[in-house]
Scaffold this active site. Sequence first.
Site, short mmCIF file in Angstrom:
data_model
loop_
_atom_site.label_atom_id
_atom_site.label_comp_id
_atom_site.label_asym_id
_atom_site.label_seq_id
_atom_site.Cartn_x
_atom_site.Cartn_y
_atom_site.Cartn_z
N HIS A 95 68.44 -10.38 106.07
CA HIS A 95 67.99 -9.32 105.15
C HIS A 95 69.15 -8.84 104.29
CE1 HIS A 95 65.69 -6.15 103.54
NE2 HIS A 95 64.80 -6.09 104.50
N TYR A 148 70.19 -2.23 102.61
CA TYR A 148 70.81 -2.42 103.92
C TYR A 148 72.22 -2.97 103.71
CZ TYR A 148 66.18 -1.64 105.92
OH TYR A 148 64.98 -1.09 106.28
N ARG A 199 51.27 -4.94 102.71
CA ARG A 199 50.31 -3.84 102.88
C ARG A 199 48.86 -4.28 102.92
NH1 ARG A 199 52.95 -0.35 98.28
NH2 ARG A 199 53.32 -2.47 97.60
#
Length: 287
Positions: free
Chosen positions: A56, A61, A253
């Site tokens: 990731h 991050y 989603r």
Amino acid sequence: MGGEEWTWDGLPSTDPEGGFWAPRALSVAEIQEIIQDWAKAAERAVRAGVDTIEIHAAHGYLIGEFLSPVTNRRTDQYGGSFENRIRILLEIITAVRKVIPETMPLFVRLSATEWLENTEVGKRYGCWDVESSIRLAKLLPPLGVDLLDVSSGGNHPDQIINPFGAGDYQTRIAAQIRSELQAEGLYMFIGAVGLITEAEQARDILEAGAATSLSKAIEDVDADIEKEAEAILNMTEKRNGNDPQADVVFVARQFMREPEWVLKVAWKLGIDVAWPVQSLKVRFRDA
Ligand SMILES: Cc1cc2nc3c(=O)[nH]c(=O)nc-3n(C[C@H](O)[C@H](O)[C@H](O)COP(=O)(O)O)c2cc1C
């Protein structure tokens, strides 16, 4: 270092209103340790039976913070130039690839732009943009990366486009990266993600000659970001409209809204898939 005396607002870390630890620069020794930690985590994942590893490097991050000149102000070999900012990611990829089976797919998730091009902070420090992502993407196939998962944003509160309200821009950026790689004879799967909700839309992204129309993309977004939408469309416009936009789509989603989405898509597109036995009686059927 760290702990109560390091909270940046003076509130204790137990305070629900604040108390975040102040950020500090990692030492080079700590960076080396973190790279090895990534490899160890990958090894544990392999032992636990996972099929694929994704590194990731998106959404603010740690790796994404290193990539961006806005959040990376280091002056050593891990900061400053493009080559220095991407160094930690390349070292993590190399360390992970070394410890996972040769046949295991390795993905990288990237924020292909941090949407700071038109902000004060982006103009002051420079920012991570689509051009940087294309430059980085070209370095990944030789390191054994099999798929680039093209997301965006999440590194800075001043970003102008909300990644969750951005129509099909992420898909368009994915398409641009894909065509730039192919133009240089490089091959790596490209994943598109973001607001993919319909069977035909998913098919069109993956199949040649079925690109989503420009005007539809603009219609679908908030009026406030229409200008940015046009800028992105111009930025991505030069790709050949007949190419597939991506090799893989990722959907998040829609599965929360419709857990049976895959089955519905297969039915809509006329693809025969195995249904769970307990659901056979409720299979989708043409009226
Ligand atoms: C509840 C929720 C949790 C998420 N968590 C993560 C995450 O941990 N890491 C990540 O990269 N993306 C995360 N995302 C973003 C999704 O992976 C995806 O990129 C995003 O929702 C856009 O795709 P979609 O329009 O299909 O939902 C999350 C999204 C949702 C809705």
